[in-house]
Design a protein around this motif. Structure first.
Motif, PDB file in Angstrom:
ATOM      1  N   GLY A  88      -3.993 -10.549  -5.822  1.00  0.00           N
ATOM      2  CA  GLY A  88      -4.004  -9.183  -6.304  1.00  0.00           C
ATOM      3  C   GLY A  88      -2.745  -8.857  -7.080  1.00  0.00           C
ATOM      4  O   GLY A  88      -2.214  -7.748  -7.003  1.00  0.00           O
ATOM      5  N   GLY A  89      -2.269  -9.819  -7.855  1.00  0.00           N
ATOM      6  CA  GLY A  89      -0.980  -9.684  -8.520  1.00  0.00           C
ATOM      7  C   GLY A  89      -1.020  -8.975  -9.864  1.00  0.00           C
ATOM      8  O   GLY A  89       0.016  -8.860 -10.510  1.00  0.00           O
ATOM      9  N   GLY A  90      -2.179  -8.507 -10.287  1.00  0.00           N
ATOM     10  CA  GLY A  90      -2.276  -7.901 -11.602  1.00  0.00           C
ATOM     11  C   GLY A  90      -1.946  -6.430 -11.661  1.00  0.00           C
ATOM     12  O   GLY A  90      -1.651  -5.909 -12.732  1.00  0.00           O
ATOM     13  N   ARG A  91      -1.995  -5.751 -10.510  1.00  0.00           N
ATOM     14  CA  ARG A  91      -1.821  -4.301 -10.526  1.00  0.00           C
ATOM     15  C   ARG A  91      -0.993  -3.848  -9.326  1.00  0.00           C
ATOM     16  O   ARG A  91      -0.867  -4.546  -8.337  1.00  0.00           O
ATOM     17  CB  ARG A  91      -3.188  -3.594 -10.478  1.00  0.00           C
ATOM     18  N   GLY A  92      -0.450  -2.655  -9.442  1.00  0.00           N
ATOM     19  CA  GLY A  92       0.166  -1.980  -8.311  1.00  0.00           C
ATOM     20  C   GLY A  92       1.282  -2.759  -7.630  1.00  0.00           C
ATOM     21  O   GLY A  92       2.162  -3.340  -8.280  1.00  0.00           O
ATOM     22  N   ILE A  93       1.238  -2.770  -6.304  1.00  0.00           N
ATOM     23  CA  ILE A  93       2.253  -3.463  -5.522  1.00  0.00           C
ATOM     24  C   ILE A  93       2.279  -4.942  -5.871  1.00  0.00           C
ATOM     25  O   ILE A  93       3.351  -5.546  -5.989  1.00  0.00           O
ATOM     26  CB  ILE A  93       1.993  -3.261  -4.016  1.00  0.00           C
ATOM     27  N   GLY A 117       4.335   2.237   2.835  1.00  0.00           N
ATOM     28  CA  GLY A 117       3.748   3.541   3.090  1.00  0.00           C
ATOM     29  C   GLY A 117       2.985   3.969   1.852  1.00  0.00           C
ATOM     30  O   GLY A 117       2.285   3.158   1.229  1.00  0.00           O
ATOM     31  N   ILE A 118       3.122   5.224   1.458  1.00  0.00           N
ATOM     32  CA  ILE A 118       2.449   5.706   0.247  1.00  0.00           C
ATOM     33  C   ILE A 118       3.252   5.262  -0.962  1.00  0.00           C
ATOM     34  O   ILE A 118       4.427   5.606  -1.106  1.00  0.00           O
ATOM     35  CB  ILE A 118       2.306   7.231   0.266  1.00  0.00           C
ATOM     36  N   ILE A 119       2.609   4.494  -1.833  1.00  0.00           N
ATOM     37  CA  ILE A 119       3.256   3.940  -3.020  1.00  0.00           C
ATOM     38  C   ILE A 119       2.538   4.478  -4.259  1.00  0.00           C
ATOM     39  O   ILE A 119       1.312   4.593  -4.286  1.00  0.00           O
ATOM     40  CB  ILE A 119       3.206   2.396  -3.012  1.00  0.00           C
ATOM     41  N   ASP A 120       3.290   4.772  -5.280  1.00  0.00           N
ATOM     42  CA  ASP A 120       2.728   5.312  -6.525  1.00  0.00           C
ATOM     43  C   ASP A 120       2.081   4.188  -7.328  1.00  0.00           C
ATOM     44  O   ASP A 120       2.732   3.481  -8.091  1.00  0.00           O
ATOM     45  CB  ASP A 120       3.838   5.978  -7.339  1.00  0.00           C
TER      46      ASP A 120
END
Length: 250
Positions: free
Chosen positions: A13-18, A186-189
């Protein structure tokens, strides 16, 4: 020379977000990064391009998780582009679930297939590729411990299962000098929280108030913790659950 120069990392899942934040940080530290994606090839290629633009090395792997044979397919693709592994980051996951009263068996099974079964078998098949002294880092959640949100019960359950997996796998791989840890944001943007953070009138303020530090987390906040555990500085930490919620559980 970065602290991870000469090492190879795989971030699911390295393409987006965290996941993107982690992949880019490991790339900056010198690792060659395999950027896995499930369906968004364009995002994964953007991450690869960003790593390369910063002077790093990366390649993309596309395999949908949660299906029979997913781990085998992932490693077959990896093996065509790399020889051995040093850092495995099990980040890919379904980031929410419907409530206890609403979730059906299909959704329940899918959440567990992606969030629990896939990391288990990716790690199991990856163990033979991991070099001695390597790292396994599983991305958990603050919801697995003290922050109860019953409307996301099944999701939280999967992260609790992942934490047990982390603890016990550390004993299995420890004799080879391989550390295994969970990192719990926690909550991450990110795009997965955008509707709540940016689409509601006071979402950002609510999320900021949850943290003892008074702000919403960023992917870089989590990536820096992962990078520490992936480095030699994290060599004496294993079987641990690392709180990366910004003090959201206090």
């Amino acid at each position: 020379m970065g602290v991870l120069t000469g090492r190879t990392a795989l971030v699911t899942g390295g393409g987006r977000g965290i996941g993107r934040g982690i992949a880019e940080r490991l790339g900056r530290d010198g690792a060659r990064v395999a950027v896995h994606y499930g369906s968004n090839e364009a995002a994964a290629k953007e991450t690869v391009a960003a790593i390369e633009a910063a002077g790093g090395s990366a390649f993309a792997i596309g395999v949908e998780l949660g299906l029979p044979g997913d781990a085998e397919a992932l490693w077959e693709s990896f093996d065509r582009q790399a020889d051995g592994l040093d850092i495995l980051v099990n980040n890919a996951g379904i980031g929410t679930s419907r409530s206890f009263d609403e979730i059906d068996e299909t959704e329940y099974d899918k959440v567990f297939a992606v969030n629990v079964r896939a990391p288990h078998f990716i790690s199991r098949l990856g163990a033979s590729r991991l070099r001695d002294g390597g790292r396994v880092i599983n991305i958990s959640s603050g919801l697995a411990r003290n922050a109860a949100m019953p409307d996301k019960m099944a999701y939280a359950m999967t992260k609790g299962a992942l934490d047990v997996f982390t603890r016990d796998l550390s004993k299995v791989l420890g004799p080879r000098g391989i550390t295994v840890n969970s990192v719990a944001p926690g909550i991450i943007d990110t795009d997965s929280t955008a509707e709540f953070l940016h689409g509601t009138e006071d979402g950002w303020a609510q999320a900021s108030a949850i943290s003892a530090l008074g702000r919403v987390g960023t992917p870089a906040d989590v990536a820096d913790v992962v990078a520490f555990l992936a480095s030699d500085d994290g060599r004496w930490i294993t079987g641990s659950w690392v709180d990366a919620t910004g003090g959201s559980l206090m």
